[in-house]
Every structure is written in structure tokens, then in C-alpha cells.
Write an enzyme that holds these catalytic residues in place. Structure first.
Site, short mmCIF file in Angstrom:
data_model
loop_
_atom_site.label_atom_id
_atom_site.label_comp_id
_atom_site.label_asym_id
_atom_site.label_seq_id
_atom_site.Cartn_x
_atom_site.Cartn_y
_atom_site.Cartn_z
N GLU A 245 0.85 -1.21 0.00
CA GLU A 245 0.00 0.00 0.00
C GLU A 245 0.88 1.26 0.00
OE1 GLU A 245 -3.33 1.05 -0.23
OE2 GLU A 245 -2.26 2.96 -0.09
N GLY B 178 -9.73 4.02 -0.01
CA GLY B 178 -10.71 5.10 0.05
C GLY B 178 -11.58 5.05 1.30
N HIS C 270 -16.13 9.19 -7.60
CA HIS C 270 -16.52 7.83 -8.00
C HIS C 270 -16.02 7.49 -9.40
CE1 HIS C 270 -20.06 8.53 -5.05
NE2 HIS C 270 -18.99 8.12 -4.42
C1 FAD Z 1 -14.11 12.12 -0.19
C2 FAD Z 1 -14.64 10.81 -0.71
C3 FAD Z 1 -15.85 10.31 -0.24
C4 FAD Z 1 -16.34 9.09 -0.73
N1 FAD Z 1 -17.51 8.60 -0.21
C5 FAD Z 1 -17.97 7.41 -0.63
C6 FAD Z 1 -19.13 6.83 -0.06
O1 FAD Z 1 -19.74 7.39 0.86
N2 FAD Z 1 -19.55 5.64 -0.54
C7 FAD Z 1 -18.90 4.98 -1.53
O2 FAD Z 1 -19.35 3.92 -1.93
N3 FAD Z 1 -17.80 5.51 -2.08
C8 FAD Z 1 -17.31 6.68 -1.65
N4 FAD Z 1 -16.16 7.19 -2.19
C9 FAD Z 1 -15.50 6.43 -3.25
C10 FAD Z 1 -14.71 5.26 -2.68
O3 FAD Z 1 -13.71 5.73 -1.81
C11 FAD Z 1 -14.07 4.48 -3.84
O4 FAD Z 1 -15.04 4.16 -4.79
C12 FAD Z 1 -13.42 3.21 -3.35
O5 FAD Z 1 -12.49 3.48 -2.33
C13 FAD Z 1 -12.73 2.49 -4.50
O6 FAD Z 1 -12.28 1.25 -4.02
P1 FAD Z 1 -11.11 0.48 -4.74
O7 FAD Z 1 -11.02 -0.87 -4.14
O8 FAD Z 1 -11.29 0.59 -6.21
O9 FAD Z 1 -9.76 1.29 -4.43
P2 FAD Z 1 -9.34 2.29 -3.28
O10 FAD Z 1 -10.20 2.15 -2.10
O11 FAD Z 1 -9.21 3.63 -3.90
O12 FAD Z 1 -7.90 1.76 -2.88
C14 FAD Z 1 -6.82 1.71 -3.77
C15 FAD Z 1 -5.54 1.78 -2.95
O13 FAD Z 1 -4.45 1.45 -3.80
C16 FAD Z 1 -3.34 2.24 -3.45
N5 FAD Z 1 -2.43 2.30 -4.60
C17 FAD Z 1 -2.62 2.91 -5.80
N6 FAD Z 1 -1.57 2.72 -6.61
C18 FAD Z 1 -0.67 1.98 -5.90
C19 FAD Z 1 0.63 1.47 -6.20
N7 FAD Z 1 1.22 1.66 -7.38
N8 FAD Z 1 1.28 0.77 -5.23
C20 FAD Z 1 0.71 0.56 -4.01
N9 FAD Z 1 -0.53 1.03 -3.69
C21 FAD Z 1 -1.20 1.71 -4.62
C22 FAD Z 1 -3.95 3.58 -3.10
O14 FAD Z 1 -3.08 4.30 -2.25
C23 FAD Z 1 -5.25 3.18 -2.42
O15 FAD Z 1 -5.11 3.13 -1.02
C24 FAD Z 1 -15.63 8.38 -1.71
C25 FAD Z 1 -14.40 8.87 -2.17
C26 FAD Z 1 -13.90 10.06 -1.68
C27 FAD Z 1 -12.58 10.56 -2.18
#
Ligand code: FAD
Ligand code: SF4
Length: 549
Positions: A39, A90, A476
Site C-alpha cells: 500500500e 478510500g 466515483h
Molecule cells: C471524499 C470521498 C468520499 C467518498 N464517499 C464514498 C461513499 O460514501 N460511498 C462509496 O461507496 N464511495 C465513496 N467514495 C469512493 C470510494 O472511496 C471508492 O469508490 C473506493 O475506495 C474504491 O475502491 P477500490 O477498491 O477501487 O480502491 P481504493 O479504495 O481507492 O484503494 C486503492 C488503494 O491502492 C493504493 N495504490 C494505488 N496505486 C498503488 C501502487 N502503485 N502501489 C501501491 N498502492 C497503490 C492507493 O493508495 C489506495 O489506497 C468516496 C471517495 C472520496 C474521495
């Protein structure tokens, strides 16, 4: 049976610890695999979160500028994308709204017909909801009551609902009371009840938000998964020149928070799960395809990126009798028509910096005409009511006096990400958005914001970049590596297996093939649960899982 007599550091390496990554880590560890989670972001605790958004260095993630927070903003021609970066992805900065989309999303786009989604998904949504502790929000704040009143005035009051959220809110218990693990039969951490401080998007300083480090990742570590925080993956290449990866992979990392002495490291594994989010996984795969590490990644990479068709509007009520920051970050929602969904959003008192990005609501077609109209309206208001107008646009006091209205539409529409040298920085390639403009002006949403402002006795607001640059903001961003039947249509198959490679998967928002019209995290979690359910246990695997097998 190992195809080569090679010692692997881990069985699986999971890249990213957000929703898809955390589910993968736990389920693989439970199946007996040795799992590493890499991470890029930091690990956070209730004590280390910033008090307000003025603490920019602990809120924003921009390591090259010395900012090591958990929230990032990326600027593209078609959208400003907000996303999280932390152990827990996220979930650390999200508002914890966890909604299932309407069933029709499974009938749209490249995943249609690849599985009996409508029959399969409910049990995975159920597991995801249990793990994330989804419950009906019981803390309705003043902003939620205003949303309800506005709905009644606008004729959509019957669709008002309090959100389903991943927040610890046991009925009848006082705020800020700590309980021994209430979710996992004593296996999980102790938890504290929600205070309704509205701070969910600044990191919960009470331990009431069900972030991934308190459920999936916590349990994954108990099952032996190892988490490497502040570590960025920069390369993934097949071992022993086996081009399809059937001899395993080498994963190269650097320290993400260091500018020099980046401590490069190489770890070996049999299988890889990309879970770096839609933007993160696209960026990494484009880079790896280009440099020849993973040349067989589908040419469909970067296609069908979606922004959930969002528009961010709102209202500010200077000298409001109520503190609009009270409640939870997204306490309620309403459907103003079949496709259009609006949620009442807030930041905690004192977190006013988002106020710099808001301005007066402006109608009209995007472009020079709309900017002209915005300038004219602003000047007119300043001349007629200078003090009142300055009170509306000054950032101080914004969180207590403003409600954001987050509008989402479940309508088809997408952009494309390409790997190019941008005109303003020709020295290296980066993600560049292409395609038709994403609408920033949703007339029905603007009308609703005006009624909201009237009901509340305030002024309707828009996001400044939406007016001036005609660029919508979205938290999103989804798609870019979508599920499809072949590499001619997508990047992974219906089990999330990457076309062209063995034992390689993508589990994050990048696989979503349709605009959901609701917040996507519950769906990302449920899809990851489904994908992991197909992987055999460590005792049973033959390490030859590939798309189509
Ligand atoms: C302010 C805000 C409010 C939100 N509120 C909501 C909500 O209420 N409900 C909802 O459903 N969604 C919400 N979202 C959206 C939600 O956060 C995302 O849709 C969700 O987190 C995406 O999940 P994911 O598994 O795709 O990746 P993420 O949760 O984005 O995780 C990806 C991780 O990979 C890591 N990463 C990236 N590249 C690398 C690399 N090269 N090497 C190592 N690590 C890496 C990143 O640091 C990150 O921690 C919100 C987003 C924000 C910004
Ligand atoms: S409202 Fe406050 S206490 Fe409740 S989950 Fe959000 S940040 Fe935590």
C-alpha cells in the site's frame, strides 16, 4: 506443485488496500495462502487524523510536496477525480454510504450475460454488507431535514430516505461509548459509537466508521497477511521469462514517502491481485505494458472509464441557526426522478477549505456563455448586497453553514484514459482523458438546489471548476479495466482474471462496466467477494488459473 524449484516470498501479492484489495487479502489468507498487501499510503489511527481540513499536510496526499495525507485530487480535462490513499484505501476518507445499485446495471455494457448477475450478486452483497457493518443511519442532522423538506416542496418527498452506512450506530446507545468487538464474535477490534460530528471524510477520530483497517484488513492480518504501508509498486514482471506468468511474478517496490533513498525492493510471488483503484490500476498497467513488463495487457485498457455522471451543487446559509455540519457525512438521499439521485453531504465544523471551490449556482450551457453569466451574476450580487455576498463566498464558517448536494445519474456515458505526454509536460507520459465532455450542468439538479436554498433561506451554490473550466468533480471514478468476454472488449473475464496472464486478477473499481447511479464501494466489495469465491484453497490450487479456463 511448483513448476520451478523457486522460493517465493509470498503466494499472492495484493497491490493496494482499498475495498477490492482488503477483501482479496482476507479471503486469500483464509484459504491458506501467504499474502502481502503493498500500500502506497500511510497507516492511520483515530489519534493521527487531522482535526480539520486546514491541516493540509495531514489531509492531502502529494508526497513530492511533502503532503502525506489520505486524500488526493487528480485533474483531467474531463473530470476532477477525488480518491483515497491509505492503508484501507478510500475507506479512510469516504463517507461510508453503502448502497446497492438498481438491478438494471447488470443489463448494461460488456458484463451483460457473462454470469447470472441478478441471481449471484445478492448473496455477495449480503456478505459485503455484513463485513462492512451496514446499517440504516439513525442520526439525521439539520442538513438531512432540509433535504427532506426540499423534497416535499419539490414533489419528491416520498423518495427521501436515510442512507445505509458502514458506521457503528447501535440503537439506544449513547454517543462515544466503547464496546468490545460488536461485529466479528470477538475476533475484531473494540469499537466506539458514532457522535454525529460529520467528520467521516476527514477520518473518523472516534473509531465509529467501519473502515477497512477495522474489518477486512484487521482480520487478514490476524490470518497472517503482511501489510507494507508507504510502499509503492512500480513494476510487475513474469519470472523466468515465462511470458504468461505461469512461473510467478517479481513485484518491484519503492518507498512512496521518500524523495531520495527510495529503498527499492523486489518480492516474488505466484499470483498477483491488482487493487490500486480505477485510476491506480490503469496507471500501473499502462506503465507496465509500455515498458514491456506486461505487454499482453488488453488494448481495451483505459476504455469505458465512468464518473458516475455526477454533479456537485449545494447551498450556503450564512448565519444559519443550525450547525449544518452535524450528522454523518452523507446522512440522507432522495430520488428526484428515475435516473437522478441526490445526497446531502457535509464536512465537520472547521473543515472549511472546500469553501474555496464553491461559488454561486449558475445555469446555462457550458462554455463562455455560462462563464459570462456567472461573472455577471457575481458582480450584480456583489454590487447589490456586498456584505451578504462576501459572507456567502468566504471560506471561513463554510462547513457549519453549507450543505453539499451530490447528484448522481445512472445513465450511460463514459470517457477514455490514454497514456500520453500531456502538452504542458512533454518529458514523461501520464494518464490523459479523452472523449465526449461529461455534462457539468444537470438542469433538474440545479432546480433542486435552488429550492433547497429557498427552503433553507440561503444561496444556491456550484463547484467553481464546473463553471469556469466546465469540468465535473467526482469521487466515483470507475472502469478502465472492465469485465468482458474477451480481450477485444475488456481487460478481465467474469472471474476478474486478466486476459493474457496466469494467476493474475483485478479486484477494484476499475472492473465496473456500468455507471451505478449510487456510491460504488459496496458493489466493489461484493464483486471482490464473488471473484475470491472462485479461487481454490492453497492446498487445492494447481497455479494455472487463466481467463477462459
Ligand atoms: C471524499 C470521498 C468520499 C467518498 N464517499 C464514498 C461513499 O460514501 N460511498 C462509496 O461507496 N464511495 C465513496 N467514495 C469512493 C470510494 O472511496 C471508492 O469508490 C473506493 O475506495 C474504491 O475502491 P477500490 O477498491 O477501487 O480502491 P481504493 O479504495 O481507492 O484503494 C486503492 C488503494 O491502492 C493504493 N495504490 C494505488 N496505486 C498503488 C501502487 N502503485 N502501489 C501501491 N498502492 C497503490 C492507493 O493508495 C489506495 O489506497 C468516496 C471517495 C472520496 C474521495
Ligand atoms: S459522524 Fe463523526 S463519529 Fe460518526 S462516523 Fe463520522 S466521523 Fe466518526
Amino acid at each position: 506443485m511448483e513448476p520451478h524449484n523457486h522460493q517465493f516470498d509470498f503466494d499472492f501479492i495484493v497491490i493496494g488496500s482499498g475495498f477490492g484489495g482488503s477483501v482479496s487479502a482476507l479471503r486469500l489468507a483464509e484459504k491458506g495462502y501467504r499474502v502481502a498487501v503493498i500500500e502506497m499510503g500511510r497507516r492511520w489511527t483515530p489519534e493521527s487524523f487531522p482535526r480539520t481540513s486546514w491541516s493540509i499536510h495531514r489531509w492531502f496526499w502529494r508526497p513530492k510536496l511533502g503532503l502525506h495525507g489520505f486524500f488526493n485530487m487528480r485533474f483531467f480535462r474531463h473530470a476532477t477525480i477525488f480518491h483515497g490513499c491509505a492503508v484501507g484505501g478510500g475507506s479512510i476518507t469516504y463517507a461510508a454510504t453503502l448502497l446497492a445499485p438498481p438491478e438494471k446495471v447488470w443489463e448494461i455494457s460488456s458484463w451483460t450475460g457473462l454470469a447470472d448477475w441478478k441471481a449471484e450478486m445478492p448473496s455477495h452483497y449480503q456478505t459485503a454488507s455484513r463485513m462492512l457493518g451496514v446499517t440504516r443511519n439513525t442520526i439525521l442532522g439539520p442538513a438531512d431535514r432540509l433535504l427532506q423538506k426540499t423534497g416535499e416542496t419539490a414533489g419528491s418527498g416520498n423518495t427521501f430516505y436515510s442512507t445505509r452506512v458502514g458506521i457503528f450506530q447501535p440503537t439506544g446507545e449513547p454517543a462515544n461509548k466503547t464496546f468490545a468487538d460488536p461485529f466479528f464474535g470477538g475476533e475484531g477490534p473494540s469499537r466506539t459509537t458514532c457522535t454525529g460530528c460529520g467528520g467521516c471524510m476527514m477520518g473518523c477520530r472516534y473509531g465509529a466508521k467501519n473502515t477497512l483497517d477495522l474489518n477486512y484488513l484487521y482480520l487478514a492480518e490476524k490470518h497472517g497477511a503482511e501489510i507494507f504501508p508507504e510502499t509503492k509498486v512500480v513494476d510487475v514482471k513474469p519470472l523466468h521469462a515465462a511470458s504468461n506468468g505461469n512461473c510467478g511474478y517479481e513485484v518491484c517496490t519503492v518507498k512512496s514517502t521518500a524523495l531520495i533513498r527510495r529503498a527499492p525492493r523486489a518480492l516474488t510471488c505466484r499470483g498477483v491481485v491488482f487493487s490500486a483503484s480505477s485510476l491506480g490500476t490503469m496507471e500501473l498497467l499502462f506503465r507496465l505494458r509500455e515498458k514491456g513488463s506486461l505487454p499482453a495487457i488488453s488494448a481495451r485498457l483505459g476504455k469505458h472509464v465512468r464518473t458516475n455522471s455526477e454533479s456537485i451543487i449545494g447551498a450556503r446559509i450564512p448565519a444559519c441557526a443550525d450547525d449544518l455540519s452535524q450528522g454523518i457525512a452523507i446522512g440522507s438521499g432522495i430520488y428526484i426522478d428515475e435516473h437522478t439521485h441526490i445526497e446531502a453531504v457535509r464536512y465537520p465544523s472547521g473543515s472549511d477549505t472546500m469553501g474555496f471551490l464553491t461559488t454561486f449556482l449558475t445555469d446555462g450551457r457550458p462554455g463562455a456563455g455560462r462563464i459570462g453569466l456567472w461573472l455577471k451574476n457575481s458582480m450584480w450580487l456583489l454590487l447589490r448586497h456586498p456584505f451578504k455576498t462576501l459572507r456567502v463566498i468566504r471560506p471561513w464558517g463554510w462547513a457549519r453553514e453549507a450543505t453539499i448536494l451530490l447528484c448522481m445519474q445512472a445513465l450511460e456515458g463514459h470517457i477514455e484514459m490514454q497514456w500520453q505526454r500531456p502538452w504542458f509536460w512533454p518529458f514523461s507520459k501520464t494518464l490523459v482523458s479523452r472523449g465526449d465532455k461529461v455534462p457539468t450542468y444537470i438542469p433538474r439538479a440545479n432546480e433542486f438546489a435552488k429550492i433547497f436554498a429557498q427552503v433553507a433561506g440561503g444561496t444556491a451554490m456550484s463547484m467553481l471548476p464546473e463553471i469556469v473550466f466546465d469540468i465535473p468533480g467526482t469521487a466515483h471514478c470507475i472502469g478502465g479495466c472492465v469485465i468482458a468476454d474477451s480481450p477485444q472488449r475488456g481487460v478481465v473475464d467474469y472471474h476478474h482474471r486478466v486476459f493474457g496472464y496466469r494467476n493474475m486478477y483485478i479486484c477494484d473499481g476499475s472492473v465496473l462496466a456500468a455507471n451505478l447511479g449510487v456510491n460504488p464501494s459496496l458493489t466493489i466489495t461484493a464483486l471482490a467477494e464473488r471473484a475470491m469465491s472462485f479461487i481454490p484453497t492453497a492446498m487445492e490450487t494447481a497455479w494455472n488459473d487463466a481467463a477462459g479456463s
